[in-house]
Design an enzyme around this catalytic site. Structure first.
Site, PDB file in Angstrom:
ATOM      1  NE  ARG A  48      -0.573   1.726   3.694  1.00 13.56           N
ATOM      2  CZ  ARG A  48       0.544   2.425   3.911  1.00 13.56           C
ATOM      3  NH1 ARG A  48       1.691   1.840   4.189  1.00 13.56           N
ATOM      4  NH2 ARG A  48       0.519   3.740   3.835  1.00 13.56           N
ATOM      5  N   GLY A  49       0.263   2.407  -0.130  1.00 11.58           N
ATOM      6  CA  GLY A  49       1.034   3.645  -0.235  1.00 11.58           C
ATOM      7  C   GLY A  49       1.315   3.893  -1.714  1.00 11.58           C
ATOM      8  CB  ALA A  50       0.772   6.889  -3.817  1.00 13.53           C
ATOM      9  NE  ARG A  89      -6.210   0.726  -2.057  1.00 18.83           N
ATOM     10  CZ  ARG A  89      -5.623   1.342  -1.018  1.00 18.83           C
ATOM     11  NH1 ARG A  89      -4.332   1.177  -0.777  1.00 18.83           N
ATOM     12  NH2 ARG A  89      -6.332   2.120  -0.231  1.00 18.83           N
ATOM     13  CD  GLN A 193      -3.872   2.656   6.606  1.00 20.77           C
ATOM     14  OE1 GLN A 193      -4.542   3.041   7.573  1.00 20.77           O
ATOM     15  NE2 GLN A 193      -4.411   2.417   5.429  1.00 20.77           N
ATOM     16  CG  ASP A 234      -2.980   8.032  -1.742  1.00 20.45           C
ATOM     17  OD1 ASP A 234      -3.006   8.562  -0.619  1.00 20.45           O
ATOM     18  OD2 ASP A 234      -2.608   6.858  -1.950  1.00 20.45           O
ATOM     19  CG  ASN A 244      -2.491  11.573   2.276  1.00 20.53           C
ATOM     20  OD1 ASN A 244      -1.870  10.698   1.682  1.00 20.53           O
ATOM     21  ND2 ASN A 244      -2.335  11.771   3.577  1.00 20.53           N
ATOM     22  CE  LYS A 245      -5.580   5.763   4.131  1.00 20.44           C
ATOM     23  NZ  LYS A 245      -6.472   4.890   3.320  1.00 20.44           N
TER      24      LYS A 245
HETATM   25  O1  MRU Z   1      -4.808   3.230   1.892  1.00 22.35           O
HETATM   26  P1  MRU Z   1      -3.327   3.434   1.910  1.00 22.35           P
HETATM   27  O2  MRU Z   1      -2.675   2.909   3.139  1.00 22.35           O
HETATM   28  O3  MRU Z   1      -2.663   2.939   0.637  1.00 22.35           O
HETATM   29  O4  MRU Z   1      -3.172   5.027   1.929  1.00 22.35           O
HETATM   30  C1  MRU Z   1      -1.873   5.556   1.916  1.00 22.35           C
HETATM   31  C2  MRU Z   1      -1.829   7.024   2.033  1.00 22.35           C
HETATM   32  O5  MRU Z   1      -2.830   7.704   2.070  1.00 22.35           O
HETATM   33  C3  MRU Z   1      -0.462   7.646   2.009  1.00 22.35           C
HETATM   34  O6  MRU Z   1      -0.426   8.807   2.782  1.00 22.35           O
HETATM   35  C4  MRU Z   1      -0.087   8.004   0.560  1.00 22.35           C
HETATM   36  O7  MRU Z   1      -0.248   6.906  -0.287  1.00 22.35           O
HETATM   37  C5  MRU Z   1       1.298   8.504   0.452  1.00 22.35           C
HETATM   38  S1  MRU Z   1       2.501   7.247   0.696  1.00 22.35           S
HETATM   39  C6  MRU Z   1       4.025   7.921   0.465  1.00 22.35           C
END
Ligand code: MRU
Length: 348
Positions: A48-50, A89, A193, A234, A244-245
């Site tokens: 996970r994470g962009a 996703r 997270q 993201d 973002n989250k």
């Molecule tokens: O749902 P996730 O855990 O993939 O969400 C991740 C985030 O929102 C992060 O802040 C974002 O991807 C940046 S990661 C460098």
């Protein structure tokens, strides 16, 4: 261990992913050699994470090519498998961008695809180091001499990238320069997270932190306990609107009210120049069960339903600075990606 954390590694015939669903209790890897397993790993947030999704997507094309060979698939079946990875996703632009970067190399063979995916991985680690330095320079140029209290939301660390981290890269850099007092890590409901992953990374790096519930963030900021908020992204629209989250927007609103900087740290690959503003960013809605249950037990009436958007969009006017590997844009002051389609010169 700090900077040695590698969420995504190519093993020669597949991907080795740190299983982020079981951290911090267990440190385990998940081996992926077919596209259905990769889609499942992406959707369950094993990876996970962009930026990490971008790298996994790029290697996913190599996995699809090998699988097509093994299973005797034609081009159509192979391309459908690639599309399932690409759209596993919707919000993080990096996933589709990672796939799209290597697809043109398919005619050159799987080794060419793997080499390009590996180049993307290495660029991401280098880029994160540059983001860390540029972000720390920008923040320190605007703060006094006293050590800083930084708030972050979700996990934008080594686990969310190919290594080091974006928002956490800035935090690591401040720590290395001896300028960090404390990190407030928002726990990040519903999948935690922040408390599971960011706290684990900060622990590994020996960085002082406190986990707080998401609902505490605004109050912590308005009580004057935070000097700067730094988050990842993201997808960033051309006008600087930032997805973002879920919960990031509330942090940005509190920062604006408290007149402290709200800093977004992300590679330029997270900017979607084709998207003029944030209202078009697709927001993933996840299963109600993530909100309505806790460790498998119900925490709401049986008949309850839930609204579970995984991301929110912070308008550009609330983004004080966007830190990328090429420098800093002061977005709320009008310095947006659209006004800088070409990378600005690094200002550090
Ligand atoms: O749902 P996730 O855990 O993939 O969400 C991740 C985030 O929102 C992060 O802040 C974002 O991807 C940046 S990661 C460098």
């Amino acid at each position: 261990m700090g900077s040695d954390i590698r969420a995504v590694t190519w093993t020669g015939d597949g991907l080795r992913l740190i299983d982020q669903t079981v951290l911090p209790g267990r440190f385990e890897h998940c081996e992926v050699r077919d596209t259905a397993s990769l889609v499942d790993a992406i959707q369950r947030l094993v990876v996970r994470g962009a930026p990490a999704l971008g790298v996994a997507g790029a290697f996913g094309v190599a996995i699809a090519m090998a699988e097509a060979e093994r299973k005797g698939w034609g081009e159509t079946e192979r391309d459908e498998a690639i599309e399932r990875v690409r759209s596993a996703r919707p919000t993080a632009v990096n996933l589709a961008a990672g796939v799209d970067r290597v697809v043109p190399l398919i005619p050159k063979g799987v080794d060419a695809v793997i080499a390009e995916a590996q180049a993307l991985l290495e660029e991401d680690v280098r880029g994160n180091r540059a983001i860390g330095c540029a972000g720390a320079d920008w923040i320190l140029a605007r703060s006094g001499d006293r050590p800083l209290r930084v708030l972050t939301h979700c996990n934008a660390g080594a686990l969310a990238t190919a290594g080091w981290g974006t928002a956490l890269g800035v935090i690591r850099e401040l720590h290395e320069r001896g300028r960090l007092q404390l990190v407030y890590a928002d726990e990040t409901r519903p999948l935690l997270q922040g408390s599971r992953l960011t706290a684990w990374e900060l622990e590994q790096a020996g960085i002082p932190y406190r986990v707080q519930v998401d609902g505490a963030a605004a109050s912590t900021i308005l009580r004057g306990l935070v000097d700067v908020a730094v988050i990842g992204a993201d997808r960033i629209a051309a006008n600087g609107d930032t997805a973002n989250k879920i919960g990031s927007l509330a942090v940005a609103l509190a920062c604006a009210d408290a007149r402290i900087p709200f800093v977004v740290a992300a590679p330029r690959s997270t900017i979607d120049f084709a998207m003029p503003s944030g209202d078009q960013i697709p927001i993933e809605e996840r299963a109600p069960g993530e909100v309505l249950t806790w460790s498998g037990a119900s925490i709401a009436p049986d008949a309850a339903n839930a609204f579970n958007p995984a991301f929110d969009v912070t308008p550009a006017r609330l983004v004080t600075a966007l830190v990328t590997e090429t420098g800093v844009l002061e977005v709320s002051a009008g310095d947006t990606p659209a006004t800088h389609p070409d990378p600005p010169k690094p200002n550090h």
